[in-house]
Design a protein around this motif. Structure first.
Motif, PDB file in Angstrom:
ATOM      1  N   GLU A  45      -9.433  -2.797   2.882  1.00  0.00           N
ATOM      2  CA  GLU A  45      -8.576  -3.713   3.619  1.00  0.00           C
ATOM      3  C   GLU A  45      -7.130  -3.587   3.155  1.00  0.00           C
ATOM      4  N   PHE A  46      -6.246  -3.781   4.105  1.00  0.00           N
ATOM      5  CA  PHE A  46      -4.822  -3.776   3.812  1.00  0.00           C
ATOM      6  C   PHE A  46      -4.467  -4.977   2.945  1.00  0.00           C
ATOM      7  N   VAL A  47      -3.576  -4.772   1.969  1.00  0.00           N
ATOM      8  CA  VAL A  47      -3.120  -5.847   1.095  1.00  0.00           C
ATOM      9  C   VAL A  47      -1.647  -6.141   1.330  1.00  0.00           C
ATOM     10  N   ALA A  48      -0.820  -5.115   1.223  1.00  0.00           N
ATOM     11  CA  ALA A  48       0.626  -5.311   1.353  1.00  0.00           C
ATOM     12  C   ALA A  48       1.262  -3.989   1.722  1.00  0.00           C
ATOM     13  N   ARG A  49       2.395  -4.069   2.403  1.00  0.00           N
ATOM     14  CA  ARG A  49       3.153  -2.865   2.687  1.00  0.00           C
ATOM     15  C   ARG A  49       4.633  -3.209   2.704  1.00  0.00           C
ATOM     16  N   ILE A  50       5.448  -2.176   2.537  1.00  0.00           N
ATOM     17  CA  ILE A  50       6.886  -2.360   2.436  1.00  0.00           C
ATOM     18  C   ILE A  50       7.575  -1.245   3.197  1.00  0.00           C
ATOM     19  N   SER A  51       8.674  -1.593   3.847  1.00  0.00           N
ATOM     20  CA  SER A  51       9.404  -0.608   4.639  1.00  0.00           C
ATOM     21  C   SER A  51      10.086   0.410   3.725  1.00  0.00           C
ATOM     22  N   SER A  52      10.566   1.486   4.318  1.00  0.00           N
ATOM     23  CA  SER A  52      11.192   2.545   3.525  1.00  0.00           C
ATOM     24  C   SER A  52      12.422   2.033   2.771  1.00  0.00           C
ATOM     25  N   SER A  53      13.151   1.122   3.374  1.00  0.00           N
ATOM     26  CA  SER A  53      14.351   0.579   2.728  1.00  0.00           C
ATOM     27  C   SER A  53      14.033  -0.489   1.706  1.00  0.00           C
ATOM     28  N   GLY A  54      12.828  -1.046   1.797  1.00  0.00           N
ATOM     29  CA  GLY A  54      12.460  -2.143   0.913  1.00  0.00           C
ATOM     30  C   GLY A  54      12.843  -3.510   1.435  1.00  0.00           C
ATOM     31  N   VAL A  55      13.465  -3.549   2.593  1.00  0.00           N
ATOM     32  CA  VAL A  55      13.939  -4.826   3.137  1.00  0.00           C
ATOM     33  C   VAL A  55      12.787  -5.669   3.688  1.00  0.00           C
ATOM     34  N   ASP A  56      11.844  -5.007   4.354  1.00  0.00           N
ATOM     35  CA  ASP A  56      10.742  -5.737   5.003  1.00  0.00           C
ATOM     36  C   ASP A  56       9.431  -5.520   4.262  1.00  0.00           C
ATOM     37  N   SER A  57       8.685  -6.585   4.097  1.00  0.00           N
ATOM     38  CA  SER A  57       7.375  -6.501   3.471  1.00  0.00           C
ATOM     39  C   SER A  57       6.382  -7.386   4.228  1.00  0.00           C
ATOM     40  N   ARG A  64      -0.826 -13.544   0.231  1.00  0.00           N
ATOM     41  CA  ARG A  64       0.554 -13.994   0.447  1.00  0.00           C
ATOM     42  C   ARG A  64       0.879 -15.152  -0.482  1.00  0.00           C
ATOM     43  N   GLY A  65       2.027 -15.045  -1.152  1.00  0.00           N
ATOM     44  CA  GLY A  65       2.432 -16.065  -2.110  1.00  0.00           C
ATOM     45  C   GLY A  65       1.986 -15.785  -3.535  1.00  0.00           C
ATOM     46  N   ARG A  66       1.048 -14.855  -3.701  1.00  0.00           N
ATOM     47  CA  ARG A  66       0.562 -14.492  -5.044  1.00  0.00           C
ATOM     48  C   ARG A  66       0.952 -13.063  -5.414  1.00  0.00           C
ATOM     49  N   PHE A  67       0.988 -12.188  -4.435  1.00  0.00           N
ATOM     50  CA  PHE A  67       1.312 -10.779  -4.674  1.00  0.00           C
ATOM     51  C   PHE A  67       2.712 -10.477  -4.143  1.00  0.00           C
ATOM     52  N   THR A  68       3.389  -9.548  -4.815  1.00  0.00           N
ATOM     53  CA  THR A  68       4.706  -9.100  -4.362  1.00  0.00           C
ATOM     54  C   THR A  68       4.768  -7.579  -4.432  1.00  0.00           C
ATOM     55  N   ILE A  69       5.092  -6.969  -3.314  1.00  0.00           N
ATOM     56  CA  ILE A  69       5.262  -5.517  -3.287  1.00  0.00           C
ATOM     57  C   ILE A  69       6.751  -5.204  -3.380  1.00  0.00           C
ATOM     58  N   SER A  70       7.067  -4.160  -4.123  1.00  0.00           N
ATOM     59  CA  SER A  70       8.462  -3.731  -4.254  1.00  0.00           C
ATOM     60  C   SER A  70       8.478  -2.218  -4.438  1.00  0.00           C
ATOM     61  N   ARG A  71       9.663  -1.646  -4.367  1.00  0.00           N
ATOM     62  CA  ARG A  71       9.767  -0.205  -4.549  1.00  0.00           C
ATOM     63  C   ARG A  71      11.093   0.130  -5.207  1.00  0.00           C
TER      64      ARG A  71
END
Length: 119
Positions: A45-57, A64-71
């Motif tokens: 199952e999908f958990v999180a994803r982030i755009s190439s720029s990092g602006v959208d997640s 949601r609210g517990r996990f944070t994706i960053s790059r």
């Protein structure tokens, strides 16, 4: 592109882990990056994803609210900070890179890292 996931382990409920996914072979700065997970006997199952720029997640509702994706594109690496972990978060976590394909069939998959949350 090779994706190397790391940072998994055993943690008690309520604890935190930070997963890393380091890309090699070429830059992934143009790729959207994401994390999926697969628990025993369940579908991935999908958990999180982030755009190439990092602006959208984007996050699945259960995290949601517990996990944070960053790059960090300079390091060719994507992260998943997981807080307030629950036993139901136990799974193998995989990172993925998408440019030309879809999240159901990403351009590249990492090898997975085990996360186990004890009650």
């Amino acid at each position: 592109v090779q994706l190397q996931a790391s940072g998994g382990g055993l943690v008690q409920a309520g604890g935190s882990l930070r997963l890393s996914c380091a890309a090699s072979g070429r830059t992934v700065s143009s790729y959207a990056m994401g994390w999926s997970r697969q628990a025993p006997g369940k579908e991935r199952e999908f958990v999180a994803r982030i755009s190439s720029s990092g602006v959208d997640s984007y996050y699945t509702d259960s995290v949601r609210g517990r996990f944070t994706i960053s790059r960090d594109n300079a390091k060719n690496t994507v992260y998943l900070q997981m807080n307030s972990l629950k036993p139901e978060d136990t799974a193998v976590y995989y990172c993925a890179a998408v440019l030309m394909r879809s999240w159901s069939k990403p351009d590249y998959w990492g090898q997975g890292t085990q996360v186990t949350v004890s009650a």
